[in-house]
Scaffold this motif. Structure first.
Motif, PDB file in Angstrom:
ATOM      1  N   PRO A 137       0.833  -1.213   0.000  1.00  0.00           N
ATOM      2  CA  PRO A 137       0.000   0.000   0.000  1.00  0.00           C
ATOM      3  C   PRO A 137       0.859   1.251   0.000  1.00  0.00           C
ATOM      4  CG  PRO A 137       0.017  -0.988   2.178  1.00  0.00           C
ATOM      5  CD  PRO A 137       0.741  -1.944   1.270  1.00  0.00           C
ATOM      6  N   SER A 180      -3.364   2.424 -10.102  1.00  0.00           N
ATOM      7  CA  SER A 180      -4.549   2.186  -9.278  1.00  0.00           C
ATOM      8  C   SER A 180      -4.859   3.359  -8.358  1.00  0.00           C
ATOM      9  CB  SER A 180      -4.352   0.912  -8.442  1.00  0.00           C
ATOM     10  OG  SER A 180      -3.301   1.086  -7.510  1.00  0.00           O
ATOM     11  N   GLY A 234      -7.582   5.358  -9.793  1.00  0.00           N
ATOM     12  CA  GLY A 234      -8.769   4.580 -10.137  1.00  0.00           C
ATOM     13  C   GLY A 234      -9.837   4.676  -9.061  1.00  0.00           C
ATOM     14  N   LYS A 235     -10.782   3.772  -9.165  1.00  0.00           N
ATOM     15  CA  LYS A 235     -11.908   3.794  -8.212  1.00  0.00           C
ATOM     16  C   LYS A 235     -11.536   3.175  -6.862  1.00  0.00           C
ATOM     17  CE  LYS A 235     -15.563   3.685 -11.704  1.00  0.00           C
ATOM     18  NZ  LYS A 235     -16.757   2.962 -12.218  1.00  0.00           N
ATOM     19  N   GLN A 236     -10.523   2.287  -6.844  1.00  0.00           N
ATOM     20  CA  GLN A 236     -10.138   1.624  -5.602  1.00  0.00           C
ATOM     21  C   GLN A 236      -8.629   1.785  -5.372  1.00  0.00           C
ATOM     22  OE1 GLN A 236     -11.464  -2.419  -5.978  1.00  0.00           O
ATOM     23  NE2 GLN A 236     -13.608  -1.909  -5.524  1.00  0.00           N
ATOM     24  N   PRO A 237      -8.159   2.947  -4.981  1.00  0.00           N
ATOM     25  CA  PRO A 237      -6.720   3.146  -4.741  1.00  0.00           C
ATOM     26  C   PRO A 237      -6.258   2.351  -3.518  1.00  0.00           C
ATOM     27  CG  PRO A 237      -7.979   5.064  -4.041  1.00  0.00           C
ATOM     28  CD  PRO A 237      -8.947   4.165  -4.737  1.00  0.00           C
ATOM     29  N   HIS A 238      -5.053   1.780  -3.627  1.00  0.00           N
ATOM     30  CA  HIS A 238      -4.486   0.964  -2.559  1.00  0.00           C
ATOM     31  C   HIS A 238      -3.655   1.863  -1.649  1.00  0.00           C
ATOM     32  CE1 HIS A 238      -2.264  -3.003  -1.415  1.00  0.00           C
ATOM     33  NE2 HIS A 238      -3.162  -2.629  -0.525  1.00  0.00           N
ATOM     34  N   GLU A 275      -3.613  -0.952   4.224  1.00  0.00           N
ATOM     35  CA  GLU A 275      -4.190  -2.272   4.384  1.00  0.00           C
ATOM     36  C   GLU A 275      -5.354  -2.177   5.362  1.00  0.00           C
ATOM     37  OE1 GLU A 275      -3.767  -5.089   3.033  1.00  0.00           O
ATOM     38  OE2 GLU A 275      -1.932  -4.818   1.868  1.00  0.00           O
TER      39      GLU A 275
END
Length: 592
Positions: free
Chosen positions: A518, A531, A534-538, A541
């Motif tokens: 992460p 990412s 994007g819609k779900q960034p890391h 955790e």
């Protein structure tokens, strides 16, 4: 004075003529009919829906014009007269009455197939429609109506009259009425622009099957060929379709009386089933019609479907006869063992025709898709053909050829088996080619190259085996063209693979995230991570992982086990010996 009077009279006549021209009314009869029919059910043959539409429109017209037929308690019949023609909607009122009666008769026509008594009601409604048409024609004879509307009203009345006479099988009267209708529409088509003439030409085409059918029934034997051609190409819809089918079946039945046997694969088989005779007689006509429609793919597809439907019905009739024949053979003891019966061989022949037709139809569809696949796509939103579509078609062809190779009576025919094996090799090569094309689209170069080599292997095998079976290669696709195309595709594939590798090598080397950490764990290092936008960034955790922590200590007293305690014997009270007195005290509880 006389000159002034003459000028005044001339001026008054001119004013009257001008006023008459301005006061004329007109009605686009055919245009209104066609638009209403297409929008309200007749596109799908739903006459009941169109009849309901005509009833509702009549009610609206009567309410708008104040032309009521009495009240809710009593009906008072009224007719539109010439004096009322101040508005074209009065003509539309009569036209809708005729259309309502006509649509009801066509609805009864469909229902009369299962309920013959409805034919009497059908004729009554057709006569009613023709009566309304005559009323419309009389109204249009008024000087208030323009010339075009008069001609259209005459053609419409002639059409309805011809339909009545056609149902009554008065062929001569029907032919005269249809000829009159056709002549008027042809004259109207020649008098107007092409856009307006299209509608009149369509009407003439609708009438043509009826005219030819009447001519045949009057005695013109040449008309039957035209009717057969029209039936194969889809002409003569509506009430003519059933009559054309009956007529052609009757004509073929007469010809079938002279047909007694067929020859296939060196064996002569007697044909005793009437349905099979009729089908086999019409097979050449059907194939000729398909060959003539080479440019029109839609018509060709419909002809193939018609031929397959007839073939399936014939096979079913032969199959029923085989069941009866098997039962009779079981009862008799002198049946021939091992040899295929004539009925079973006829069944194999009809199955051969059906499966060959399926192969030709799918091959025709594949040729069309191949041409579309090579054409550039103009509309990006529209889905074009893909190699997967062709793969499916060739799989159906291979399945049909596999069924052909196991036909009853063909097991010992080695030439037939070799022909089927050769055809299967050809279509396997084409199927393999389009599988390779599908791999090229997803840039799987190695798989595509292996499949292209497999195509060349199949093609060379076909060329080596085709020398002994030259007759079998006539109806097959050209393998040499496939080989040339595969070689060209191989070079294109190799070039595309090299360019793809160069693009990967020349791409700027940027550190990409591959470890899956992460963002909170790699803040000290810059890395590209798509990412994150994007819609779900890391980012972190979640839920977080468990971490070890120190526990609360446990204390155990182990020293006690090693401690030696001092003796306490001197401090413990010694119990004395009591004797008889103590015993008595113990019994009575004095000492406790």
């Amino acid at each position: 004075m006389a000159a002034d009077k003459q000028n005044a009279n001339k001026t008054s006549r001119m004013d009257e003529n001008k006023e008459n021209v301005e006061n004329t009314i007109g009605l686009e009869i055919l245009q209104i009919i066609k638009d209403s029919q297409q929008q309200h059910g007749l596109r799908h043959g739903d006459y009941q829906r169109y009849r309901g539409y005509c009833s509702r429109r009549l009610r609206r017209l009567r309410k708008t014009l104040g032309f009521r037929m009495g009240n809710r308690h009593k009906f008072t019949g009224k007719k539109v007269t010439v004096e009322m023609l101040s508005d074209s909607r009065y003509l539309l009122l009569v036209l809708m009455e005729a259309e309502r009666a006509w649509s009801y008769s066509m609805q009864l026509k469909q229902e009369a197939n299962t309920e013959p008594r409805k034919r009497f009601h059908l004729l009554a409604r057709l006569r009613k429609a023709a009566k309304h048409g005559e009323h419309l024609e009389r109204l249009c004879e008024s000087p208030r109506v323009d010339a075009k509307t008069k001609l259209e009203a005459q053609a419409y009345t002639a059409y309805l009259t011809g339909m009545v006479q056609f149902e009554l099988q008065e062929w001569k009267s029907a032919m005269e009425a249809f000829n009159k209708c056709k002549t008027i529409y042809e004259k109207l088509a020649s008098a107007f622009t092409e856009e307006l003439a299209v509608l009149y030409h369509q009407r003439v085409e609708e009438i043509s099957p009826n005219l030819r059918y009447c001519a045949y029934n009057i005695g013109d034997q040449n008309a039957i060929n035209d009717l057969m051609q029209m039936r194969l190409t889809g002409g003569g819809g509506g009430m003519m379709a059933e009559k054309l089918e009956t007529l052609i079946t009757q004509t073929r039945a007469k010809q079938a009386a002279t047909m007694s046997e067929i020859e296939w694969r060196g064996r002569v088989v007697p044909v005793k089933i009437d349905k099979a005779r009729i089908f086999l007689l019409g097979l050449a006509d059907n194939e000729a019609a398909i060959a003539q429609q080479a440019a029109n793919e839609e018509t060709k597809e419909r002809l193939y479907e018609t031929l397959l439907a007839e073939c399936r019905d014939t096979i079913q009739a032969v199959r029923e006869e085989i069941r009866i024949d098997v039962k009779s053979r079981e009862r008799s003891s002198d049946g021939e063992g091992g040899k295929v019966s004539n009925l079973q061989f006829l069944h194999s022949y009809l199955t051969y025709i059906k499966l060959c037709t399926v192969v030709k139809r799918n091959e025709s569809m594949a040729d069309t898709l191949q041409r579309q696949l090579k054409e550039p796509q103009t509309d990006e939103n529209k889905r074009g053909p893909r190699p997967q579509d062709l793969i499916r078609l060739y799989e159906i062809i291979l399945q049909s050829l596999a069924e052909l190779s196991v036909l009853t009576g063909m097991e010992e025919d080695h030439t037939f088996q070799k022909e089927m094996a050769l055809k299967m090799l050809v279509y396997k090569a084409y199927r393999c080619f389009f599988i390779a094309q599908s791999y090229v689209l997803v840039k799987k170069w190695s798989e595509a190259l292996v499949l292209y080599e497999r195509v060349l292997k199949y093609a060379r095998e076909v060329q080596s085996k085709a020398k002994s079976l030259n007759n079998s290669m006539k109806d097959l696709p050209d393998v040499q063209e496939l080989i040339a195309e595969v070689n060209a595709e191989k070079y294109s594939l190799q070039a595309a693979a090299i360019l793809d590798k160069e693009d990967v090598a020349e791409a700027p080397s940027q550190p990409h995230v591959k470890d899956g950490k992460p963002l909170c764990d790699r803040l000290e290092a810059f890395r590209l991570d798509p990412s994150l936008v994007g819609k779900q960034p890391h980012l972190v955790e979640f839920p977080p992982d468990f971490q070890p922590i120190p526990c609360k200590p446990l204390f155990f007293d182990l020293a006690l086990n090693h401690v030696a305690f001092p003796p306490l014997d001197d401090k413990v009270e010694q119990k004395g010996k009591g004797g008889l007195t103590g015993y008595i005290k113990g019994i009575f509880g004095f000492g406790s």
